[in-house]
Design a protein around this motif. Structure first.
Motif, PDB file in Angstrom:
ATOM      1  N   ASP A  87      11.506  -2.442   4.501  1.00 14.42           N
ATOM      2  CA  ASP A  87      11.026  -3.259   3.387  1.00 14.42           C
ATOM      3  C   ASP A  87       9.632  -2.798   3.013  1.00 14.42           C
ATOM      4  OD1 ASP A  87      13.226  -5.029   2.988  1.00 14.42           O
ATOM      5  OD2 ASP A  87      12.668  -6.077   4.826  1.00 14.42           O
ATOM      6  N   ASN A  88       9.433  -2.533   1.714  1.00 19.22           N
ATOM      7  CA  ASN A  88       8.122  -2.135   1.196  1.00 19.22           C
ATOM      8  C   ASN A  88       7.555  -3.249   0.331  1.00 19.22           C
ATOM      9  OD1 ASN A  88       9.874   0.700   1.022  1.00 19.22           O
ATOM     10  ND2 ASN A  88       7.857   0.923   1.929  1.00 19.22           N
ATOM     11  N   ASP A  89       6.312  -3.545   0.544  1.00 17.83           N
ATOM     12  CA  ASP A  89       5.622  -4.517  -0.299  1.00 17.83           C
ATOM     13  C   ASP A  89       4.338  -3.860  -0.781  1.00 17.83           C
ATOM     14  OD1 ASP A  89       4.823  -6.717  -1.657  1.00 17.83           O
ATOM     15  OD2 ASP A  89       4.401  -7.967   0.102  1.00 17.83           O
ATOM     16  N   ARG A  90       4.380  -3.297  -1.987  1.00 16.60           N
ATOM     17  CA  ARG A  90       3.246  -2.546  -2.510  1.00 16.60           C
ATOM     18  C   ARG A  90       2.520  -3.367  -3.570  1.00 16.60           C
ATOM     19  NH1 ARG A  90       7.527   0.710  -2.510  1.00 16.60           N
ATOM     20  NH2 ARG A  90       7.780   0.461  -4.759  1.00 16.60           N
ATOM     21  N   LEU A  91       1.216  -3.430  -3.458  1.00 16.70           N
ATOM     22  CA  LEU A  91       0.373  -4.133  -4.418  1.00 16.70           C
ATOM     23  C   LEU A  91      -0.710  -3.178  -4.894  1.00 16.70           C
ATOM     24  CD1 LEU A  91      -0.499  -6.785  -5.843  1.00 16.70           C
ATOM     25  CD2 LEU A  91      -1.937  -7.244  -3.842  1.00 16.70           C
ATOM     26  N   ASN A  92      -0.870  -3.082  -6.228  1.00 11.16           N
ATOM     27  CA  ASN A  92      -1.865  -2.179  -6.778  1.00 11.16           C
ATOM     28  C   ASN A  92      -2.680  -2.881  -7.845  1.00 11.16           C
ATOM     29  OD1 ASN A  92      -2.643   0.042  -9.009  1.00 11.16           O
ATOM     30  ND2 ASN A  92      -2.565   1.024  -6.997  1.00 11.16           N
ATOM     31  N   LYS A  93      -3.988  -2.680  -7.785  1.00 11.07           N
ATOM     32  CA  LYS A  93      -4.905  -3.189  -8.805  1.00 11.07           C
ATOM     33  C   LYS A  93      -5.630  -1.986  -9.406  1.00 11.07           C
ATOM     34  CE  LYS A  93      -6.477  -5.740  -5.495  1.00 11.07           C
ATOM     35  NZ  LYS A  93      -7.313  -6.629  -4.651  1.00 11.07           N
ATOM     36  N   GLY A  94      -5.519  -1.837 -10.714  1.00 12.06           N
ATOM     37  CA  GLY A  94      -6.061  -0.634 -11.320  1.00 12.06           C
ATOM     38  C   GLY A  94      -6.778  -0.877 -12.630  1.00 12.06           C
ATOM     39  N   TYR A  95      -7.796  -0.070 -12.864  1.00 15.81           N
ATOM     40  CA  TYR A  95      -8.537  -0.079 -14.134  1.00 15.81           C
ATOM     41  C   TYR A  95      -8.438   1.308 -14.751  1.00 15.81           C
ATOM     42  CZ  TYR A  95     -12.478   0.585 -17.284  1.00 15.81           C
ATOM     43  OH  TYR A  95     -13.262   0.923 -18.361  1.00 15.81           O
TER      44      TYR A  95
END
Length: 819
Positions: free
Chosen positions: A304-312
């Motif tokens: 199981d993958n749980d990827r979170l990304n915050k980008g500007y």
């Protein structure tokens, strides 16, 4: 706005035609030609009306409209006329008392924009999402509902001939050896698949798909290239677009594109922030074998993958119109992102009789941070003769990617059995210099020449610490340096209906691959010629055929070269190969284009021969982790690959309110080669990779304009099964759905889209290695996603398509013949 311009232009043209048809001129006809451009930018104006008004009767007696290059040509009766030029939102122009006595070229006529005209008028007729041309396909992003609130990866996955797999890898006609350009320049990202997920789809104007590029482009990419063109404003005054997005799983973002344009300057900026969650899952069921192929054990692995990304993502730029012929453009781009990725792996272990033994749980908590800064500049000098041009480009960037992970390994019958920490820090500097010169010769020939210098350095610092001890066999600093200097020239000419373009590119490459930890230094120098030739024959205005050839190269980079693997799974690992050599491709393409009133058909037969092609091999290492053999995947140069295929693309509009486009691609891949290695026991093992695989893919996109200003779009995709020397991949079907509605007097648009409607987009692979392992795996990189977006436009009609300032790199392609 543009469609109103088009409709009114057509109305004016019909009026011209009707008036002209009622005349009974005396004597023979003469030809009137010329070109119409915008005064400030010198861009051609298509659909512009030009009329000849009789000075005695004050009636229109002849006229025409311009094509997509701003050119016009029509027949007229000799006489004395007032010449009128009209285009909606531009100030009309009149040339009085012009005597037309013979064939006349009126030269280049410039129109000045009038921002006060028709600012709030919108016609809902839209330009097609996909424009089919003989030498390329142009995908207009603004017309696609599926990508609202998405990224460039979503854009590319919606383009005919292009596929993006579940890990974000891009392929063209099934070939992953594809070059990706942004505004005609190579991307400066360390990890291109991750970089494409940072740029919002709303920042993209269009994407050009060139399956067989000419010598004008750098030779990288045996499968062709994709040119992503960013938005730059066109309309005078202050205008822009603001887009807010929300979705489930978490997909929240806010972006804005703002432009201010005057006669001397054009200022533009795009700013965007996003917060995205991309949950995924996978499983691999493996049967491990003894040397006699009897069953040794079973391991069922779930992930199981749980990827979170915050980008500007932001840029700021300006065009400075120094004079009528010289423009200076400067752009500063800045991207920054941070991510959390938890990879949770469970391994259920069974004996040969399928009796349960124990479960291992391997958790990989990864934290990533990326920062990219790029400055680019361009000078464009247009000389007096139409098409005579010099461009000078520079691009300078630095990019940092830092990743750290903490990996815990536990058994259900004991305490923690492993605690690993990995550090992967990368830094890249890249400088690009380029100049291009175009010289028209006569009426139907053109000469081009140019230089490109591409200089980059990438340092990858990778370290593994297990239970507090540095693991030397997994720790290294890899230094990759690349210097490529290139010169090119090409000449195009046209004889009647036959156009020809010949090109030759020379590239001098110097590559350093240095493993600092092991003091292994590898320098490679080579230079190569890359010829190209293109022929086009026009049977009629609506039918033409082309034959093209080019030689291409693929240089191994990054992950392909790094011999130190990740540890998210300790039994299935990927290891790079620092000894990889470049692969060379000879590409042939035979195309045919036919247009009807409602249908456009583009077909192509292609052949690619690649020597020293990259292939991924899986092999048993002889090492075991808790009685389970470690299987290693690595790229190698595997002799020769032959890729042949057939493709067609259709654009069909059965009604004004319904547009369909479809793409079908069938290809055959034949590999020839043997791979020999020595396992830990000292045994030499040879694997034969001779294999013939056929597969196909198809997609269908339907867009319907419903009442009450509602649009409905459906995309269907299917990738067929494919065999390889070590197993096969199974077919995958996926569907996307989207709706949009215009609000606030067409200044706003609400859009709802569902990506992977049936949650079926997975990579399914069966693998068989005699005497080693037999496995079945499914991987879903991103689960079904629902996105809601709201777009607000100020001082900007919905369909006023922005035309970016075009550079020589953007315009260049194998079919851009003179004449």
């Amino acid at each position: 706005m543009k469609n109103l311009k088009f409709l009114l232009t057509i109305g004016l043209f019909l009026s011209t035609f009707l008036n002209y048809s009622q005349q009974q001129p005396q004597g023979g006809k003469v030809k009137v030609t010329g070109k119409i451009t915008e005064k400030a930018t010198k861009l051609p104006l298509e659909y512009t009306t030009i009329s000849l008004v009789n000075t005695t009767t004050n009636k229109i007696t002849a006229g025409g409209i311009t094509d997509d290059k701003g050119n016009f040509s029509f027949d007229a009766t000799p006489g004395n006329y007032n010449v009128k030029v009209e285009f909606i939102s531009f100030k009309p122009l009149e040339i009085k008392n012009k005597t037309i006595s013979g064939n006349t070229n009126l030269g280049t006529i410039t129109l000045e924009s009038d921002a006060t005209q028709l600012e709030d008028v919108v016609i809902r007729t839209e330009k097609t999402t996909v424009e089919i041309k003989l030498d390329k396909k142009v995908y207009n992003v603004g017309q696609d509902l599926m990508v609202k609130g998405g990224t460039v990866s979503d854009v590319l996955d919606n383009i005919p001939s292009v596929s993006v797999d579940i890990e974000g890898n891009v392929s063209l006609r099934g070939n992953e050896n594809v070059r990706i350009l942004i505004d005609g320049k190579p991307s400066n990202a360390i990890n291109i698949t991750e970089a494409l997920k940072l740029i919002p789809a709303d920042a993209i104007d269009k994407v050009e798909v060139v399956t067989n590029p000419s010598a004008r482009y750098d030779a990288e990419g045996g499968g062709g290239l994709l040119n992503i063109i960013l938005k730059k404003g066109k309309t005078n005054g202050l205008n822009g677009t603001i887009i807010g997005t929300t979705g489930y799983p978490d997909n929240h973002g806010l972006s804005a594109t703002v432009n201010f344009k005057s006669d001397e300057f054009n200022l533009f900026t795009t700013q965007g922030y996003n917060y995205r969650s991309n949950p995924g899952n996978a499983f691999t069921n493996s049967e491990y074998l003894n040397e006699d192929n009897s069953t040794k054990s079973f391991v069922n692995e779930t992930r199981d993958n749980d990827r979170l990304n915050k980008g500007y993502n932001g840029n700021f730029g300006f065009d400075w119109f120094l004079d009528k012929s010289l423009t200076w453009t400067n752009i500063l781009n800045y991207r920054k992102s941070s991510g959390d990725n938890q990879d949770n792996v469970f391994q259920d272990n069974f004996d040969a009789a399928s009796n349960y033994l124990y479960t291992r749980n391997r958790v990989n908590d990864e934290i990533s941070a990326s920062e990219n800064v790029e400055y680019s500049t361009n000078f464009t000098k247009n000389f007096k003769k139409d098409g005579h041009k010099l461009t000078i480009d520079g691009s300078f960037s630095t990019n940092k990617d830092n990743n750290s992970a903490l990996i815990t390994d536990t058994r259900n019958d004991s305490s923690i059995v492993g605690l690993d920490q990995t550090l992967n820090n990368q830094k890249q500097n890249r400088n690009l210099l380029q100049t291009d010169y175009v010289l028209p010769i006569g009426k139907s020939s053109q000469f081009e020449a140019g230089y490109r210098g591409d200089f980059s350095e990438l340092v990858t610092d990778y370290q593994v610490i297990s239970n507090g001890v540095v693991q030397e066999n997994f720790t290294n600093t890899l230094e990759y340096k690349e210097k490529v200097n290139a010169l090119y020239t090409q000449f195009g000419t046209k004889f009647g209906k036959l156009s020809m373009l010949y090109g030759l590119r020379w590239e001098d490459s110097e590559i350093d691959v240095n493993q600092l930890q092991t003091n292994d230094f590898n320098n490679k120098k080579y230079n190569n010629f890359f010829p190209s030739a293109f022929f086009t024959y026009e049977f009629s205005e609506k039918s033409s055929a082309s034959l093209s050839y080019s030689k291409r190269i693929q240089r191994p980079r990054g992950r392909f070269l790094n011999p130190f693997s990740g540890l998210s799974s300790n039994t299935n690992i990927f290891v790079g190969n620092p000894d990889l050599d470049p692969a060379f491709t000879d590409a042939f393409d035979l195309g045919y284009l036919k247009r009807w009133n409602k249908l456009t058909l583009n077909t192509s037969i292609y052949l690619n021969k690649t020597t020293d092609s990259f292939q991924f091999v899986r092999r048993g290492t002889g090492e075991e982790v808790n009685d389970v053999e470690v299987i290693q995947s690595t790229p190698i140069n595997l002799a020769t690959e032959y890729r042949t295929g057939f493709e067609f693309t259709l654009n069909y509009s059965p009604y004004k309110w319904w547009k369909l486009n479809s793409n079908f691609n069938f290809f055959r891949v034949e590999t020839q080669g043997d791979f020999t290695y020595t396992n830990l026991a000292g045994d030499e093992i040879t694997q034969n990779f001779d294999n013939v695989a056929t597969t196909w893919s198809t997609r269908l996109s339907s867009k319907v304009n419903l009442p009450y200003k509602i649009d409905w779009q459906t995309n269907l995709n299917y990738n067929g099964p494919q065999n390889n020397a070590q197993g096969r991949s199974l077919g995958v079907f996926a569907a996307n759905l989207a709706f949009s509605k215009d609000v606030l007097k067409d200044k706003g648009t609400i859009a709802l889209n569902v990506s992977d409607l049936f949650n079926s987009r997975k990579r399914i692979v069966e693998t068989y290695l005699a005497g080693s392992v037999n496995s079945y795996s499914e991987m879903q990189w991103r689960e079904r996603q629902v996105t809601l977006s709201f777009t607000y436009r100020f001082n900007k009609p919905k369909n006023d398509k922005e035309k970016p300032k075009r550079t020589q790199q953007e315009n260049g392609d194998g079919g851009d013949f003179p004449g």
